[in-house]
Structures are given as structure tokens and as C-alpha cells.
Design a protein around this motif. Sequence first.
Motif, PDB file in Angstrom:
ATOM      1  N   PRO A 210      -4.959 -21.187 102.832  1.00 12.97           N
ATOM      2  CA  PRO A 210      -5.505 -19.971 103.454  1.00 12.97           C
ATOM      3  C   PRO A 210      -6.386 -20.258 104.658  1.00 12.97           C
ATOM      4  O   PRO A 210      -6.335 -19.544 105.664  1.00 12.97           O
ATOM      5  N   LEU A 211      -7.202 -21.324 104.591  1.00 13.99           N
ATOM      6  CA  LEU A 211      -8.105 -21.632 105.698  1.00 13.99           C
ATOM      7  C   LEU A 211      -7.348 -22.040 106.958  1.00 13.99           C
ATOM      8  O   LEU A 211      -7.743 -21.679 108.073  1.00 13.99           O
ATOM      9  N   THR A 212      -6.274 -22.802 106.796  1.00  7.82           N
ATOM     10  CA  THR A 212      -5.566 -23.304 107.965  1.00  7.82           C
ATOM     11  C   THR A 212      -4.583 -22.282 108.548  1.00  7.82           C
ATOM     12  O   THR A 212      -4.499 -22.129 109.767  1.00  7.82           O
ATOM     13  N   PHE A 213      -3.868 -21.562 107.695  1.00  3.37           N
ATOM     14  CA  PHE A 213      -2.892 -20.607 108.209  1.00  3.37           C
ATOM     15  C   PHE A 213      -3.555 -19.310 108.675  1.00  3.37           C
ATOM     16  O   PHE A 213      -3.071 -18.671 109.613  1.00  3.37           O
ATOM     17  N   LEU A 214      -4.657 -18.901 108.039  1.00  2.00           N
ATOM     18  CA  LEU A 214      -5.393 -17.728 108.499  1.00  2.00           C
ATOM     19  C   LEU A 214      -6.434 -18.178 109.518  1.00  2.00           C
ATOM     20  O   LEU A 214      -7.639 -18.142 109.287  1.00  2.00           O
ATOM     21  N   SER A 215      -5.944 -18.606 110.669  1.00  2.00           N
ATOM     22  CA  SER A 215      -6.800 -19.104 111.741  1.00  2.00           C
ATOM     23  C   SER A 215      -6.066 -18.886 113.057  1.00  2.00           C
ATOM     24  O   SER A 215      -5.003 -18.257 113.108  1.00  2.00           O
ATOM     25  N   ASN A 216      -6.637 -19.421 114.127  1.00  2.00           N
ATOM     26  CA  ASN A 216      -5.996 -19.292 115.440  1.00  2.00           C
ATOM     27  C   ASN A 216      -5.192 -20.527 115.806  1.00  2.00           C
ATOM     28  O   ASN A 216      -5.019 -20.836 116.985  1.00  2.00           O
ATOM     29  N   VAL A 217      -4.727 -21.262 114.798  1.00  2.00           N
ATOM     30  CA  VAL A 217      -3.950 -22.470 115.049  1.00  2.00           C
ATOM     31  C   VAL A 217      -2.627 -22.141 115.724  1.00  2.00           C
ATOM     32  O   VAL A 217      -2.212 -22.810 116.681  1.00  2.00           O
ATOM     33  N   PHE A 218      -1.943 -21.087 115.267  1.00  2.00           N
ATOM     34  CA  PHE A 218      -0.603 -20.765 115.753  1.00  2.00           C
ATOM     35  C   PHE A 218      -0.585 -19.645 116.790  1.00  2.00           C
ATOM     36  O   PHE A 218       0.192 -19.691 117.734  1.00  2.00           O
ATOM     37  N   VAL A 219      -1.417 -18.634 116.596  1.00  2.00           N
ATOM     38  CA  VAL A 219      -1.404 -17.480 117.500  1.00  2.00           C
ATOM     39  C   VAL A 219      -2.831 -17.029 117.777  1.00  2.00           C
ATOM     40  O   VAL A 219      -3.770 -17.389 117.053  1.00  2.00           O
ATOM     41  N   ASP A 220      -2.986 -16.224 118.815  1.00  2.00           N
ATOM     42  CA  ASP A 220      -4.280 -15.640 119.153  1.00  2.00           C
ATOM     43  C   ASP A 220      -4.622 -14.573 118.121  1.00  2.00           C
ATOM     44  O   ASP A 220      -3.787 -13.727 117.806  1.00  2.00           O
ATOM     45  N   PRO A 221      -5.820 -14.579 117.555  1.00  2.00           N
ATOM     46  CA  PRO A 221      -6.184 -13.574 116.542  1.00  2.00           C
ATOM     47  C   PRO A 221      -6.135 -12.136 117.041  1.00  2.00           C
ATOM     48  O   PRO A 221      -6.116 -11.199 116.232  1.00  2.00           O
ATOM     49  N   LYS A 222      -6.104 -11.924 118.356  1.00  2.00           N
ATOM     50  CA  LYS A 222      -6.075 -10.564 118.888  1.00  2.00           C
ATOM     51  C   LYS A 222      -4.812  -9.818 118.480  1.00  2.00           C
ATOM     52  O   LYS A 222      -4.778  -8.585 118.511  1.00  2.00           O
ATOM     53  N   THR A 223      -3.762 -10.546 118.110  1.00  2.00           N
ATOM     54  CA  THR A 223      -2.519  -9.903 117.689  1.00  2.00           C
ATOM     55  C   THR A 223      -2.537  -9.513 116.212  1.00  2.00           C
ATOM     56  O   THR A 223      -1.581  -8.906 115.733  1.00  2.00           O
ATOM     57  N   MET A 224      -3.601  -9.824 115.501  1.00  2.00           N
ATOM     58  CA  MET A 224      -3.679  -9.569 114.060  1.00  2.00           C
ATOM     59  C   MET A 224      -4.360  -8.241 113.786  1.00  2.00           C
ATOM     60  O   MET A 224      -5.064  -7.701 114.653  1.00  2.00           O
ATOM     61  N   PRO A 225      -4.165  -7.686 112.574  1.00  2.00           N
ATOM     62  CA  PRO A 225      -4.886  -6.465 112.199  1.00  2.00           C
ATOM     63  C   PRO A 225      -6.398  -6.678 112.232  1.00  2.00           C
ATOM     64  O   PRO A 225      -6.879  -7.807 112.054  1.00  2.00           O
TER      65      PRO A 225
END
Length: 282
Positions: A210-225
Amino acid sequence: MSTATTTETKDLAPVRAESLAALLVTGERPPRPSALSASLTFGWRAILKIKHVPEQLFDVTAFPIMMVLMYTYLFGGALAGSPKEYIQFLLPGILVMSVVMITMYTGVSVNTDIEKGVFDRFRSLPIWRPSVMVGYLLGDALRYTIASVVMLTVGMILGYRPDGGVAGVLAGIALLVVFSFAFSWIWTMFGLMLRTEKSVMGVSMMVIFPLTFLSNVFVDPKTMPGWLQAFVNNSPVTHVASAVRGLMAGDWPAEEVAWSLGWAGLFVAVFGPITMRLYNRK
């Protein structure tokens, strides 16, 4: 034959207690090793284990290469138009993710040594108590550095170009190693707390994923809910990934660096004493 042996045994003078004590007890006790010396010794022990069992380097060589290749070519075209464009954003993040995931093996090593009874010997030695744990983490710091170099080499081959140059890359790796060193205290706690190495790996994966995938590693968080952004923006992995990405890009993200070092200090301050309490009671 037996007669000669008996004769020789009778000719031997009896050993007196005073002479035996003089042989076993020296006039001056050797000095107690310092905290730094003991920690470095146990760190060298961890490195020697890698030398004798080189298969332990699989997770810091093959695993990082697989991660870089897989995510670059799976998501590059869909998220950035091409793998070459995407790797400029991805590589620092996937570097953080891979090294953070490797930290869980510290707890596995601790648990394995406990099962073998090695810790009973360590606890009887006149050394600084935390040096055993610190030595594990110092040895693993070398593994984190190897993983970082491997991933950067693969990234450079695929087209990654850090605008921060050598200084930015070294600063990013140094920050990541410091954070990983602190983060590893969590797994040493689990290694002492749980009974088997399978349990340590199971619990570690439940925390790390959860810590690694729920982060900005892959995409910019601005695209998330919005509700998910609140978690992602305050995740320690997000702060470290942003700091490493900025340093390698030639910027100086002072706020993200401060957050990363703050998280590292918090992990040591909280989980370090808990680990040592468990170690003294184990």
C-alpha cells in the motif's frame, strides 16, 4: 603399549590451580570495543554473508532490472506517449519503490539468526547492545546502494538522463539510503516479534505494497480522487520519491528533503527503542 602410556601418565606432574589460573587469566583485560567498532564489525559480518551466499544479491540485481523494464514498457506508451518519455518520470520513483521493498529482508535475516541461536551468543558479548541491529542495517545499506546503481545503469541504457548530473544523482541516492536505513527499523522489530521468516515476509508485504503503490511513483497524484490524494500526498514514500526525483532533475526540493529526513528520524525514534526492548527480552 598400554604399559608405556601408563608410565608416561605417572611421570606427568599434577597441574596446580594457581598455574592454571595464571594461564587463563591475563594481567590486563582487553578494552571493551566502542559502539562504532562493534557496529562496523557486525556490518562486516552482514557483508561476508553476502560473499558466502551470493544468491542474496538476486533481489538487488535481477529484481530492479525486471521492475524497470516491466513498468517502462507496460505503462510508458499509455501514460506518457512513449517509454523514453515516461522513464524520465518513472525511474527515480521506481528506484525508491524497489529499494524500499528490499528493506524487508532485514527483518527476515534477523528472524533467521534468532532461529539458529546466533543471537544468544551475541547477547553474551560485552558490546554495545544496539550494535547487532545497527550492523544488520549497515550491511543492508550496501545492498541498497548496489540496487540503486543497477537501476540507474539500466535506466541510462533505456534513455534516462538526469539533469542534475553526478551531484544530483549522488545526493538522491544518499537521501534514499538514509531513509531506507531508518525504514528498516520497522522490519527489525517484526523480525524480533514474529516467529517465522514467512510471517515476517507476509506482514512486510502487507505494509509495503500500500505504501509504495499508493504514492506518486507511477503517476502524478493530481489525477487521483481527492480522498486518495490526501493519503498519497502525505505518504513517506511520496515525499522520498519527490525529493529523489527533484534532486536528480537538478532542483533542490528543500521541503521534500526535509519531509524525507523527518520521516527517517521518526522511524528511528519510534521503532529503534521498541526493537531494542524486544531484543533485550527475546
